[in-house]
Design a protein around this motif. Structure first.
Motif, mmCIF file in Angstrom:
data_model
loop_
_atom_site.group_PDB
_atom_site.id
_atom_site.type_symbol
_atom_site.label_atom_id
_atom_site.label_comp_id
_atom_site.label_asym_id
_atom_site.label_seq_id
_atom_site.Cartn_x
_atom_site.Cartn_y
_atom_site.Cartn_z
ATOM 1 N N ILE A 119 17.650 -5.704 6.571
ATOM 2 C CA ILE A 119 16.231 -5.888 6.901
ATOM 3 C C ILE A 119 15.407 -5.212 5.813
ATOM 4 N N SER A 120 14.440 -5.929 5.294
ATOM 5 C CA SER A 120 13.589 -5.384 4.231
ATOM 6 C C SER A 120 12.123 -5.462 4.628
ATOM 7 N N MET A 121 11.312 -4.787 3.846
ATOM 8 C CA MET A 121 9.861 -4.810 4.029
ATOM 9 C C MET A 121 9.234 -4.371 2.714
ATOM 10 N N CYS A 122 7.937 -4.546 2.602
ATOM 11 C CA CYS A 122 7.199 -4.040 1.445
ATOM 12 C C CYS A 122 6.064 -3.148 1.937
ATOM 13 N N ALA A 123 5.841 -2.045 1.227
ATOM 14 C CA ALA A 123 4.757 -1.127 1.560
ATOM 15 C C ALA A 123 4.021 -0.766 0.274
ATOM 16 N N VAL A 124 2.745 -0.447 0.393
ATOM 17 C CA VAL A 124 1.953 -0.079 -0.776
ATOM 18 C C VAL A 124 2.554 1.171 -1.413
ATOM 19 N N SER A 125 2.764 1.118 -2.707
ATOM 20 C CA SER A 125 3.556 2.124 -3.409
ATOM 21 C C SER A 125 2.969 3.529 -3.368
#
Length: 206
Positions: free
Chosen positions: A153-159
């Motif tokens: 499971i993956s996701m993206c978040a503001v760095s």
């Protein structure tokens, strides 16, 4: 689609039961309001931008504009499929149906037989100290693993959201080393910080 409410946990402080179900068209306006307020601190129905969210997911110091709109969310809800993509809504179990409203949401998307990803985890800011985000994350992960058989499971978040990234790390997510240039396909947004990116995180399940 069977859309019965499922009890997924109890809040930390107020000991209120939480129910989860798939979003319906009737939820779209409330979800747009919830997600924009949680992420961007925009005002409620009058869209008064002087009203700021106090939630720890708020991005208004880094990014302007709405997180999404009614027109961008409605098709996702209409096209939901339990085998491919869902938006989960969390409500308090107490009270009658007329009094209930979404207090949290998350999107789950199946990419292939092994991989899935999460989108737009949102919790009503006034309830963000109640453990709702962690409970909803656990439910979303369980659904993906048990119903879809996915193992990553993956996701993206503001760095630059270090506090938020640390919270995901504590849940077992790890950086993949992949960064994606900032973009928002749902609505025009403008970052205030140069070189802002999305950092990809992932978690593996046996």
């Amino acid at each position: 689609m069977n859309n019965n409410n499922i009890v997924i946990g109890i809040t930390k402080k107020s000991n209120r039961q939480l129910c989860c179900r798939a979003a319906e068209i009737k939820d779209v306006d409330a979800l747009v309001d919830l997600i924009n307020f949680a992420y961007r601190g925009t005002g409620r129905e009058d869209n008064d931008k002087s009203v700021q969210s106090k939630g720890w997911t708020n991005e208004s110091h880094y990014i302007s504009g709405k997180r999404l709109t009614h027109d961008s969310l409605k098709p996702r809800v209409e096209q939901q499929n339990p085998a491919r993509a869902l938006t989960f809504v969390v409500e308090f179990a107490d009270g009658n149906d007329a009094e209930r409203k979404p207090i949290a949401s998350i999107g789950v998307v199946r990419d292939d037989d092994v991989n899935a990803h999460l989108e737009a985890l949102s919790v009503e800011p006034m309830y963000q100290s109640e453990g709702i985000g962690g409970i909803l994350m656990a439910y979303a992960e369980e659904y993906i693993v048990k119903q879809w058989g996915c193992r990553v499971i993956s996701m993206c978040a503001v760095s630059i959201r270090n506090e938020l990234l640390s919270w995901y790390y504590r849940l077992g997510y790890k950086p993949t080393g992949v960064y994606v240039p900032f973009h928002n396909d749902d609505h025009e947004s403008r970052p205030f910080v140069q070189d802002i990116k999305f950092e990809q995180l992932s978690k593996s399940f046996n």
